[in-house]
Design a protein around this motif. Structure first.
Motif, PDB file in Angstrom:
ATOM      1  N   PHE A  79      -8.004  -7.807 -15.998  1.00 33.45           N
ATOM      2  CA  PHE A  79      -8.745  -8.038 -17.235  1.00 33.45           C
ATOM      3  C   PHE A  79      -7.846  -8.507 -18.377  1.00 33.45           C
ATOM      4  O   PHE A  79      -8.175  -9.434 -19.099  1.00 33.45           O
ATOM      5  N   GLY A  80      -6.719  -7.851 -18.540  1.00 29.64           N
ATOM      6  CA  GLY A  80      -5.891  -8.104 -19.704  1.00 29.64           C
ATOM      7  C   GLY A  80      -5.018  -9.337 -19.580  1.00 29.64           C
ATOM      8  O   GLY A  80      -4.745  -9.826 -18.484  1.00 29.64           O
ATOM      9  N   ALA A  81      -4.578  -9.830 -20.740  1.00 33.64           N
ATOM     10  CA  ALA A  81      -3.657 -10.966 -20.779  1.00 33.64           C
ATOM     11  C   ALA A  81      -2.886 -10.923 -22.095  1.00 33.64           C
ATOM     12  O   ALA A  81      -3.471 -10.669 -23.158  1.00 33.64           O
ATOM     13  N   LYS A  82      -1.579 -11.152 -22.023  1.00 37.51           N
ATOM     14  CA  LYS A  82      -0.760 -11.230 -23.225  1.00 37.51           C
ATOM     15  C   LYS A  82       0.218 -12.385 -23.075  1.00 37.51           C
ATOM     16  O   LYS A  82       0.575 -12.782 -21.954  1.00 37.51           O
ATOM     17  N   ILE A  83       0.649 -12.926 -24.210  1.00 34.97           N
ATOM     18  CA  ILE A  83       1.493 -14.120 -24.200  1.00 34.97           C
ATOM     19  C   ILE A  83       2.685 -13.929 -25.122  1.00 34.97           C
ATOM     20  O   ILE A  83       2.680 -13.102 -26.037  1.00 34.97           O
ATOM     21  N   GLN A  84       3.720 -14.729 -24.857  1.00 34.59           N
ATOM     22  CA  GLN A  84       4.874 -14.814 -25.752  1.00 34.59           C
ATOM     23  C   GLN A  84       5.281 -16.277 -25.830  1.00 34.59           C
ATOM     24  O   GLN A  84       5.653 -16.893 -24.831  1.00 34.59           O
ATOM     25  N   GLU A  85       5.170 -16.846 -27.026  1.00 33.20           N
ATOM     26  CA  GLU A  85       5.511 -18.251 -27.213  1.00 33.20           C
ATOM     27  C   GLU A  85       7.013 -18.424 -27.401  1.00 33.20           C
ATOM     28  O   GLU A  85       7.735 -17.471 -27.725  1.00 33.20           O
ATOM     29  N   ARG A  86       7.472 -19.661 -27.249  1.00 31.32           N
ATOM     30  CA  ARG A  86       8.899 -19.945 -27.335  1.00 31.32           C
ATOM     31  C   ARG A  86       9.470 -19.521 -28.684  1.00 31.32           C
ATOM     32  O   ARG A  86      10.549 -18.928 -28.758  1.00 31.32           O
ATOM     33  N   TRP A 144       0.835  -1.193   0.000  1.00 29.34           N
ATOM     34  CA  TRP A 144       0.000   0.000   0.000  1.00 29.34           C
ATOM     35  C   TRP A 144       0.877   1.251   0.000  1.00 29.34           C
ATOM     36  O   TRP A 144       0.409   2.344   0.299  1.00 29.34           O
ATOM     37  N   THR A 145       2.155   1.065  -0.332  1.00 28.06           N
ATOM     38  CA  THR A 145       3.093   2.195  -0.340  1.00 28.06           C
ATOM     39  C   THR A 145       3.884   2.195  -1.643  1.00 28.06           C
ATOM     40  O   THR A 145       5.086   2.459  -1.643  1.00 28.06           O
ATOM     41  N   THR A 146       3.219   1.888  -2.742  1.00 30.07           N
ATOM     42  CA  THR A 146       3.885   1.887  -4.040  1.00 30.07           C
ATOM     43  C   THR A 146       3.051   2.670  -5.044  1.00 30.07           C
ATOM     44  O   THR A 146       1.817   2.651  -4.987  1.00 30.07           O
ATOM     45  N   ARG A 147       3.721   3.354  -5.947  1.00 30.28           N
ATOM     46  CA  ARG A 147       3.030   4.097  -7.004  1.00 30.28           C
ATOM     47  C   ARG A 147       3.030   3.241  -8.265  1.00 30.28           C
ATOM     48  O   ARG A 147       4.046   2.677  -8.636  1.00 30.28           O
ATOM     49  N   VAL A 148       1.873   3.168  -8.907  1.00 29.29           N
ATOM     50  CA  VAL A 148       1.638   2.168  -9.943  1.00 29.29           C
ATOM     51  C   VAL A 148       2.278   2.573 -11.270  1.00 29.29           C
ATOM     52  O   VAL A 148       2.035   3.674 -11.778  1.00 29.29           O
ATOM     53  N   ASP A 149       3.099   1.673 -11.802  1.00 29.59           N
ATOM     54  CA  ASP A 149       3.626   1.805 -13.161  1.00 29.59           C
ATOM     55  C   ASP A 149       3.452   0.448 -13.858  1.00 29.59           C
ATOM     56  O   ASP A 149       4.405  -0.248 -14.165  1.00 29.59           O
ATOM     57  N   ARG A 150       2.212   0.064 -14.031  1.00 29.77           N
ATOM     58  CA  ARG A 150       1.841  -1.148 -14.753  1.00 29.77           C
ATOM     59  C   ARG A 150       0.421  -0.949 -15.240  1.00 29.77           C
ATOM     60  O   ARG A 150      -0.232   0.015 -14.848  1.00 29.77           O
ATOM     61  N   ASP A 151      -0.058  -1.828 -16.056  1.00 35.37           N
ATOM     62  CA  ASP A 151      -1.362  -1.603 -16.676  1.00 35.37           C
ATOM     63  C   ASP A 151      -2.520  -1.707 -15.683  1.00 35.37           C
ATOM     64  O   ASP A 151      -3.542  -1.039 -15.853  1.00 35.37           O
ATOM     65  N   GLU A 152      -2.369  -2.549 -14.658  1.00 36.57           N
ATOM     66  CA  GLU A 152      -3.467  -2.780 -13.719  1.00 36.57           C
ATOM     67  C   GLU A 152      -2.916  -2.896 -12.306  1.00 36.57           C
ATOM     68  O   GLU A 152      -1.713  -3.060 -12.102  1.00 36.57           O
ATOM     69  N   LEU A 153      -3.829  -2.842 -11.311  1.00 30.35           N
ATOM     70  CA  LEU A 153      -3.376  -2.807  -9.916  1.00 30.35           C
ATOM     71  C   LEU A 153      -2.805  -4.128  -9.445  1.00 30.35           C
ATOM     72  O   LEU A 153      -2.103  -4.181  -8.440  1.00 30.35           O
ATOM     73  N   VAL A 154      -3.133  -5.206 -10.132  1.00 35.05           N
ATOM     74  CA  VAL A 154      -2.478  -6.483  -9.863  1.00 35.05           C
ATOM     75  C   VAL A 154      -2.024  -7.061 -11.191  1.00 35.05           C
ATOM     76  O   VAL A 154      -2.720  -6.954 -12.208  1.00 35.05           O
ATOM     77  N   GLN A 155      -0.847  -7.664 -11.188  1.00 38.26           N
ATOM     78  CA  GLN A 155      -0.301  -8.235 -12.417  1.00 38.26           C
ATOM     79  C   GLN A 155       0.546  -9.449 -12.078  1.00 38.26           C
ATOM     80  O   GLN A 155       1.315  -9.429 -11.115  1.00 38.26           O
ATOM     81  N   PHE A 156       0.376 -10.508 -12.850  1.00 40.78           N
ATOM     82  CA  PHE A 156       1.145 -11.742 -12.671  1.00 40.78           C
ATOM     83  C   PHE A 156       1.894 -12.052 -13.962  1.00 40.78           C
ATOM     84  O   PHE A 156       1.312 -12.025 -15.048  1.00 40.78           O
ATOM     85  N   HIS A 157       3.170 -12.362 -13.824  1.00 42.63           N
ATOM     86  CA  HIS A 157       4.020 -12.751 -14.947  1.00 42.63           C
ATOM     87  C   HIS A 157       4.417 -14.208 -14.726  1.00 42.63           C
ATOM     88  O   HIS A 157       5.076 -14.531 -13.732  1.00 42.63           O
ATOM     89  N   VAL A 158       4.017 -15.074 -15.636  1.00 47.58           N
ATOM     90  CA  VAL A 158       4.269 -16.510 -15.512  1.00 47.58           C
ATOM     91  C   VAL A 158       5.215 -16.939 -16.622  1.00 47.58           C
ATOM     92  O   VAL A 158       4.935 -16.705 -17.812  1.00 47.58           O
ATOM     93  N   ASP A 159       6.329 -17.564 -16.249  1.00 40.98           N
ATOM     94  CA  ASP A 159       7.288 -18.073 -17.224  1.00 40.98           C
ATOM     95  C   ASP A 159       7.284 -19.591 -17.233  1.00 40.98           C
ATOM     96  O   ASP A 159       7.312 -20.236 -16.163  1.00 40.98           O
ATOM     97  N   GLY A 160       7.262 -20.166 -18.433  1.00 38.03           N
ATOM     98  CA  GLY A 160       7.353 -21.607 -18.594  1.00 38.03           C
ATOM     99  C   GLY A 160       8.339 -21.958 -19.689  1.00 38.03           C
ATOM    100  O   GLY A 160       8.822 -21.082 -20.426  1.00 38.03           O
ATOM    101  N   THR A 161       8.656 -23.233 -19.825  1.00 36.22           N
ATOM    102  CA  THR A 161       9.633 -23.654 -20.826  1.00 36.22           C
ATOM    103  C   THR A 161       9.149 -23.395 -22.250  1.00 36.22           C
ATOM    104  O   THR A 161       9.954 -23.172 -23.155  1.00 36.22           O
ATOM    105  N   HIS A 162       7.841 -23.403 -22.482  1.00 40.04           N
ATOM    106  CA  HIS A 162       7.299 -23.234 -23.829  1.00 40.04           C
ATOM    107  C   HIS A 162       6.714 -21.852 -24.089  1.00 40.04           C
ATOM    108  O   HIS A 162       6.430 -21.512 -25.244  1.00 40.04           O
ATOM    109  N   GLY A 163       6.488 -21.072 -23.037  1.00 33.59           N
ATOM    110  CA  GLY A 163       5.908 -19.761 -23.241  1.00 33.59           C
ATOM    111  C   GLY A 163       5.725 -19.015 -21.942  1.00 33.59           C
ATOM    112  O   GLY A 163       5.872 -19.584 -20.851  1.00 33.59           O
ATOM    113  N   SER A 164       5.394 -17.733 -22.067  1.00 34.57           N
ATOM    114  CA  SER A 164       5.180 -16.876 -20.907  1.00 34.57           C
ATOM    115  C   SER A 164       3.890 -16.098 -21.093  1.00 34.57           C
ATOM    116  O   SER A 164       3.399 -15.931 -22.213  1.00 34.57           O
ATOM    117  N   ALA A 165       3.341 -15.604 -19.979  1.00 29.79           N
ATOM    118  CA  ALA A 165       2.126 -14.801 -20.032  1.00 29.79           C
ATOM    119  C   ALA A 165       2.200 -13.729 -18.962  1.00 29.79           C
ATOM    120  O   ALA A 165       2.815 -13.913 -17.903  1.00 29.79           O
TER     121      ALA A 165
END
Length: 375
Positions: free
Chosen positions: A281-288, A255-276
């Motif tokens: 609301f939003g979602a974007k992907i990058q394939e291997r 509760w002590t950070t100023r937002v520099d991302r698209d939304e108030l919560v954001q998750f970045h998931v990395d996998g061997t074949h791709g990331s998201a």
């Protein structure tokens, strides 16, 4: 519905869920049966309840919780109270044999949350615990990616949640003052780690251990009356969570950070074949095979437009408000008599992670989370 005069109870549970279902004439089950709802508002202030009831065309409200629980007409008890008041009310609802749908955390300690879960089991009381963030459109898109095998083997999860909450002196705070007092049940670990527990366990697997650091970055704040008070609860927490298969989740809650991302919560998931990268609301992907190949060179400006290498996922569904969707799923389970996965034991696991996070911050040690069960 106990606690509808509070922000979450009013906006999400009453207006956007129960009243939305009522005003739509209910919702249909797969066999064509229609489920409708009628709310009874419960609270301490008759004036506030009367004002809400008049505004929304609600016939029933009372300040007498015991009388409401004793009336067989009201089948389900919904709890949206502050954390410190919740366990006592849940005990009353269990003793009355009511079906329960409750916010989290379900109690202030793991011991008490397990005790309440056991009481409900012994009484044969059906219960559901709010898991609202699983129903965010962004996380529903993430679940679909996981189920499709998009990631391959998941390696890591990085989460950022939070925003700047004003101190309350020169600009009003946008969160209640009790959030910043440990003695009143406040603190961001107690608030957010139960959320992170159900998000992680339902998407990636149950949390096996946690290392956390909690900080009170703003030591003094001003309450709703403009009075200065000492913030005794943490306003930021930095956690590392071990998941099955060696995956690691890192989640910052602040509760002590100023937002520099698209939304108030954001998750970045990395996998061997791709990331998201997903948010509310939003979602974007990058394939291997579409991943760029950076080379570290501090002497030359990087020419890769990294943002342009991500693909935005389409919104192929119409998503309900997440609170309403879960309410409808719980009501469906209640009507059909089916098992409901997000029960009081699931709620206890959220409390367990919060306790472990606080212990880790106190001791500086990584804390393991043993599996929980009821007798």
């Amino acid at each position: 519905m106990n606690g509808v005069s509070g922000r979450m109870g009013y906006r999400q549970h009453l207006v956007r869920s129960i009243l939305a279902i009522r005003d739509a004439g209910g919702f249909e089950l797969t066999d064509g049966t229609k489920v409708t709802v009628r709310p009874l508002l419960v609270g301490r202030s008759e004036a506030k309840l009367a004002e809400i009831a008049a505004e929304h065309g609600i016939e029933d409200y009372t300040t007498d919780l015991d009388a409401a629980l004793a009336d067989p007409k009201w089948e389900i008890y919904g709890d949206f109270l502050v954390t410190k008041a919740r366990s006592a009310a849940l005990r009353k609802a269990i003793a009355a044999g009511k079906t329960i749908y409750t916010e989290k955390p379900t109690a202030e300690s793991l011991e008490e949350s397990l005790e309440i879960a056991q009481l409900a089991k012994d009484a044969g009381v059906k219960a559901g615990v709010v898991h609202d963030k699983l129903y965010l459109p962004g996380l529903q898109k993430l679940k679909r990616l996981i189920d499709s095998g998009f990631f391959g083997r998941i390696l890591s999860v990085r989460g950022e949640f939070g925003y700047w909450v004003f101190e309350g002196d020169w600009q009003d705070a946008q969160r209640p003052s009790w959030n910043y007092r440990t003695e009143d049940g406040g603190g961001i670990i107690v608030d957010m780690f139960p959320h992170w527990n159900y998000v992680l366990e339902n998407l990636f697997g149950e949390v096996e251990s946690v290392y956390a650091h909690a900080s009170t970055h703003i030591p003094e704040r001003w309450d709703e009356a403009g009075e200065k008070y000492t913030a005794t609860a943490e306003d930021a927490a930095y956690g590392i969570f071990e998941l099955p298969g060696g995956a690691i989740a890192q989640i910052n809650s602040s509760w002590t950070t100023r937002v520099d991302r698209d939304e108030l919560v954001q998750f970045h998931v990395d996998g061997t074949h791709g990331s998201a990268v997903v948010g509310l609301f939003g979602a974007k992907i990058q394939e291997r095979n579409a991943t760029p190949k950076p080379v570290w060179n501090p002497d030359l400006e990087d020419q890769i437009d990294y943002d342009a290498t991500w693909q935005k996922l389409p919104t192929n569904d119409v998503f309900l408000n997440g609170f309403r969707q879960q309410w409808q799923e719980f009501l469906t389970s209640y009507v059909l008599g089916t098992d409901y996965p997000f029960d009081l034991l699931a709620g206890a696991r959220g409390v367990q992670l919060a306790e472990a996070g606080l212990e880790s911050s106190r001791t500086g040690a990584k804390v393991a989370l043993p599996a929980l069960s009821l007798d």
